[in-house]
Design an enzyme around this catalytic site. Sequence first.
Site, mmCIF file in Angstrom:
data_model
loop_
_atom_site.group_PDB
_atom_site.id
_atom_site.type_symbol
_atom_site.label_atom_id
_atom_site.label_comp_id
_atom_site.label_asym_id
_atom_site.label_seq_id
_atom_site.Cartn_x
_atom_site.Cartn_y
_atom_site.Cartn_z
ATOM 1 N N LYS A 154 0.832 -1.209 0.000
ATOM 2 C CA LYS A 154 0.000 0.000 0.000
ATOM 3 C C LYS A 154 0.865 1.256 0.000
ATOM 4 O O LYS A 154 0.587 2.222 -0.734
ATOM 5 C CB LYS A 154 -0.932 -0.008 1.215
ATOM 6 C CG LYS A 154 -2.017 -1.059 1.159
ATOM 7 C CD LYS A 154 -2.841 -1.070 2.450
ATOM 8 C CE LYS A 154 -3.929 -2.131 2.413
ATOM 9 N NZ LYS A 154 -4.722 -2.158 3.668
ATOM 10 N N ALA A 198 -0.880 1.140 6.566
ATOM 11 C CA ALA A 198 -1.018 0.110 7.592
ATOM 12 C C ALA A 198 -1.990 -0.954 7.106
ATOM 13 O O ALA A 198 -2.857 -0.698 6.268
ATOM 14 C CB ALA A 198 -1.508 0.718 8.906
ATOM 15 N N ASP A 199 -1.831 -2.140 7.643
ATOM 16 C CA ASP A 199 -2.788 -3.212 7.379
ATOM 17 C C ASP A 199 -2.944 -4.044 8.642
ATOM 18 O O ASP A 199 -1.949 -4.341 9.318
ATOM 19 C CB ASP A 199 -2.330 -4.098 6.228
ATOM 20 C CG ASP A 199 -3.453 -5.038 5.788
ATOM 21 O OD1 ASP A 199 -4.329 -4.574 5.027
ATOM 22 O OD2 ASP A 199 -3.476 -6.197 6.228
ATOM 23 N N THR A 200 -4.186 -4.397 8.957
ATOM 24 C CA THR A 200 -4.476 -5.150 10.177
ATOM 25 C C THR A 200 -5.064 -6.508 9.829
ATOM 26 O O THR A 200 -5.975 -6.601 8.999
ATOM 27 C CB THR A 200 -5.453 -4.357 11.075
ATOM 28 O OG1 THR A 200 -4.853 -3.102 11.415
ATOM 29 C CG2 THR A 200 -5.758 -5.117 12.358
ATOM 30 N N GLY A 220 0.703 -4.323 10.414
ATOM 31 C CA GLY A 220 1.936 -3.912 9.770
ATOM 32 C C GLY A 220 1.853 -2.422 9.502
ATOM 33 O O GLY A 220 0.816 -1.922 9.049
#
EC number: 3.6.1.9
Length: 209
Positions: A56, A78-80, A115
């Site tokens: 991203k 960010a990625d969850t 992340g």
Amino acid sequence: MSAFKKLVLASASPRRIELLQQAGVEPDRLLPADVDETPLRAEHPRSLAKRLSKAKAEKAYASLKTEPDYSGSFVLAADTVVAVGRRILPKAELVDEASNCLKLLSGRSHRVFSGICLITPDGKLRQRLVETRVRFKRLGREELESYLASGEWRGKAGGYAVQGLAGTFVVKMVGSYSNVVGLPLYETVGLLTAEGFPVHFGWLSGPRV
């Protein structure tokens, strides 16, 4: 001069925007990066969170190269990921998906991985991975059905939003609460500060509440 450095958030998530604002940081631009979030074969949840946050950030950074006004910006993504063991739970879009997630989470522990990826104006890439352990109460049929009827689960990893009604499901949490909401603030602010973004400049205007 550092106070005028711009921050581009590679997301349109209201949760991430609110968390940044809570830390006194106002993104100058939202630039959601559309990437394929399908896990790779046998991919570990923590690896998925890191890979997607990097993808991203890189996509948003590349698209800014044609925009002189934002060419010197910091790019944050960010990625969850919510997981039970190595099983990665989806970002629920259908009620059946949410129901299956919540039934799986009922009465047991799971992990939330986020992340974070920051690309600096000179192209340096910095990443962090944050893990939080969460234990849910055993969900009764009525509260499960009521929660599904609320619609609050839609688009949420694991089929729940801890900052809303599902906060009443949490028996125990070990680690960052803001990580479970969608952006671990301690690590995010630390990353920005370490790379020279003026996080605390926004605090100088006085109390926010």
